[in-house]
Design a protein around this motif. Structure first.
Motif, mmCIF file in Angstrom:
data_model
loop_
_atom_site.group_PDB
_atom_site.id
_atom_site.type_symbol
_atom_site.label_atom_id
_atom_site.label_comp_id
_atom_site.label_asym_id
_atom_site.label_seq_id
_atom_site.Cartn_x
_atom_site.Cartn_y
_atom_site.Cartn_z
ATOM 1 N N ARG A 1 0.836 -1.202 0.000
ATOM 2 C CA ARG A 1 0.000 0.000 0.000
ATOM 3 C C ARG A 1 0.867 1.247 0.000
ATOM 4 O O ARG A 1 0.584 2.225 -0.692
ATOM 5 C CB ARG A 1 -0.933 -0.008 1.202
ATOM 6 N N VAL A 2 1.943 1.225 0.791
ATOM 7 C CA VAL A 2 2.854 2.370 0.837
ATOM 8 C C VAL A 2 3.468 2.623 -0.536
ATOM 9 O O VAL A 2 3.611 3.768 -0.970
ATOM 10 C CB VAL A 2 3.947 2.119 1.898
ATOM 11 N N LEU A 3 3.818 1.557 -1.242
ATOM 12 C CA LEU A 3 4.453 1.691 -2.556
ATOM 13 C C LEU A 3 3.463 2.100 -3.647
ATOM 14 O O LEU A 3 3.885 2.493 -4.739
ATOM 15 C CB LEU A 3 5.119 0.373 -2.953
ATOM 16 N N SER A 4 2.174 2.012 -3.378
ATOM 17 C CA SER A 4 1.168 2.327 -4.405
ATOM 18 C C SER A 4 0.966 3.825 -4.602
ATOM 19 O O SER A 4 0.316 4.238 -5.563
ATOM 20 C CB SER A 4 -0.168 1.682 -4.035
ATOM 21 N N CYS A 5 1.524 4.649 -3.726
ATOM 22 C CA CYS A 5 1.304 6.098 -3.777
ATOM 23 C C CYS A 5 2.172 6.718 -4.870
ATOM 24 O O CYS A 5 3.389 6.527 -4.881
ATOM 25 C CB CYS A 5 1.629 6.736 -2.434
ATOM 26 N N THR A 6 1.543 7.461 -5.755
ATOM 27 C CA THR A 6 2.257 8.093 -6.865
ATOM 28 C C THR A 6 1.944 9.579 -6.884
ATOM 29 O O THR A 6 0.779 9.981 -6.919
ATOM 30 C CB THR A 6 1.835 7.477 -8.212
ATOM 31 N N VAL A 7 2.995 10.398 -6.860
ATOM 32 C CA VAL A 7 2.850 11.851 -6.916
ATOM 33 C C VAL A 7 3.056 12.314 -8.346
ATOM 34 O O VAL A 7 4.089 12.002 -8.963
ATOM 35 C CB VAL A 7 3.869 12.543 -5.983
ATOM 36 N N ASP A 8 2.084 13.023 -8.906
ATOM 37 C CA ASP A 8 2.210 13.513 -10.279
ATOM 38 C C ASP A 8 2.432 15.018 -10.334
ATOM 39 O O ASP A 8 2.362 15.632 -11.394
ATOM 40 C CB ASP A 8 0.987 13.125 -11.114
ATOM 41 N N PRO B 1 4.978 18.471 -9.650
ATOM 42 C CA PRO B 1 6.413 18.722 -9.848
ATOM 43 C C PRO B 1 7.146 19.075 -8.562
ATOM 44 O O PRO B 1 7.726 20.157 -8.420
ATOM 45 C CB PRO B 1 6.406 19.886 -10.841
ATOM 46 N N VAL B 2 7.118 18.144 -7.597
ATOM 47 C CA VAL B 2 7.873 18.291 -6.359
ATOM 48 C C VAL B 2 8.557 16.956 -6.078
ATOM 49 O O VAL B 2 8.172 15.916 -6.613
ATOM 50 C CB VAL B 2 6.966 18.678 -5.162
ATOM 51 N N SER B 3 9.574 16.992 -5.227
ATOM 52 C CA SER B 3 10.280 15.765 -4.889
ATOM 53 C C SER B 3 9.364 14.847 -4.079
ATOM 54 O O SER B 3 8.535 15.303 -3.302
ATOM 55 C CB SER B 3 11.536 16.098 -4.087
ATOM 56 N N TRP B 4 9.535 13.526 -4.268
ATOM 57 C CA TRP B 4 8.723 12.576 -3.528
ATOM 58 C C TRP B 4 9.437 11.232 -3.445
ATOM 59 O O TRP B 4 10.417 10.994 -4.162
ATOM 60 C CB TRP B 4 7.342 12.423 -4.159
ATOM 61 N N ALA B 5 8.958 10.385 -2.561
ATOM 62 C CA ALA B 5 9.555 9.068 -2.347
ATOM 63 C C ALA B 5 8.875 8.063 -3.264
ATOM 64 O O ALA B 5 7.850 7.474 -2.917
ATOM 65 C CB ALA B 5 9.418 8.661 -0.883
#
Length: 325
Positions: free
Chosen positions: A26-33, A35-39
């Motif tokens: 579930r933690v790995l399913s998060c996707t940021v689209d 334009p900022v840094s993310w894990a």
């Protein structure tokens, strides 16, 4: 000390909690689209393997049906015991009020950190040098900064990010200083304490206000001892006549060689010694085959920024740091 909360804080039918290994998919399913840094998943897995990310330092928000609504990821030294910086906050697409949701998640985590006796970690956002000119970046930052402010991170500062690469010249040694390896930690505690006087570095100034001279110096020592760079790399600097000038700490982080830390004693400032210290660190890493040497300095620290420019470092980005103020 290792800390994992077993309590659950509920906010408007939303539960905030630290994760367990069972939550990894579930933690790995998060996707940021935005334009900022993310894990991203690759970074998260790598940092989890090294110990820099941990399940207990990753927090999620769930609704009553167990659906994932938000995620926050904190970073620490692999040998450390407490989170040191917030790397990423994600909210699910279509979240009704992402600012309130993120603020609630951060506030719940911050409450647990305070209970553990930890200082609240800063939030580090990595941006392009011209980020103010990009409306998409401004929009991505707006709700994040508001969420941070609502959860005790209302202060901010910018740090310029620099890098030296082999295409740049290696500064030549001038002979103005003599560098010596010093194994005694107490020598560096005293140097950190003395060079903090009159410093314009934000971390140093806030450390002095929070801990006093001795406490700030010892916290600095512990922070650099935990970095991946070798302790044997640390150098004191003197004039050829033996008069103390300061120190140079070549170091490394998980991305590779970094400038680390350098300082000039108050009585020796204004003589150009900062160039000698930075030059020695650059020569040290270059001699070991470094393909890149990273560095940061506060945007307001104009003398240090100018020294990086003179030494052939190029500014490639900005680290926006959200703090407790």
């Amino acid at each position: 000390m290792s800390f994992r909360t077993t309590s659950r804080t509920t906010f408007r039918n939303t539960t905030f909690r630290s994760t367990t290994p069972a939550d990894l998919d579930r933690v790995l399913s998060c996707t940021v689209d935005e334009p900022v840094s993310w894990a991203d998943p690759e970074r998260y897995r790598g940092m989890l393997e090294s110990g820099a990310y941990r399940p207990e330092h990753t927090w999620i928000a769930e609704d009553d049906e167990g659906r994932l609504l938000a995620r926050a990821v904190w970073w620490t030294f692999p040998e450390g015991d407490r989170p040191l910086a917030l790397d990423c906050v994600w909210t699910a697409p279509g979240a009704e009020d992402r600012t309130a949701l993120a603020a609630g998640l951060l506030a719940a985590a911050h409450d647990s950190f305070r209970t553990a006796g930890w200082e609240l970690p800063e939030w580090h956002l990595f941006l392009a040098p011209d980020w103010r000119e990009d409306p998409a970046v401004s929009a991505a930052l707006a709700w994040r900064r508001e969420a941070a402010a609502r959860s005790s991170l209302g202060g901010s500062l910018e740090r310029y990010r620099y890098a030296w690469t082999p295409g740049a010249p290696v500064p030549a040694a001038s002979g103005r200083l003599v560098f010596t390896a010093e194994p005694d930690d107490e020598v560096f505690v005293e140097l950190f304490r003395r060079t903090a006087e009159g410093s314009i570095d934000d971390d140093t100034v806030r450390g002095l206000a929070r801990l006093g001279e001795e406490g700030q110096a010892r916290e600095t020592l512990e922070a650099y001892l935990q970095m991946p760079g070798e302790r044997s790399w640390w150098l004191t600097a003197h004039t050829p006549e033996g008069e103390p000038v300061g120190f140079a700490l070549p170091s490394a982080n998980q991305g590779g060689p970094v400038v680390g830390f350098l300082g000039v004693l108050p009585a020796m400032r204004g003589r150009g010694y900062v160039d000698e210290l930075l030059g020695e660190i650059t020569r040290f890493h270059a001699a070991r085959g470094a393909e890149r040497i990273g560095a940061d300095t506060d945007a307001d620290n104009l003398p240090m920024a100018a020294a990086f420019d003179r030494a052939g470092y190029h500014r490639f980005g900005v680290r926006l740091v959200l703090t407790t103020g």
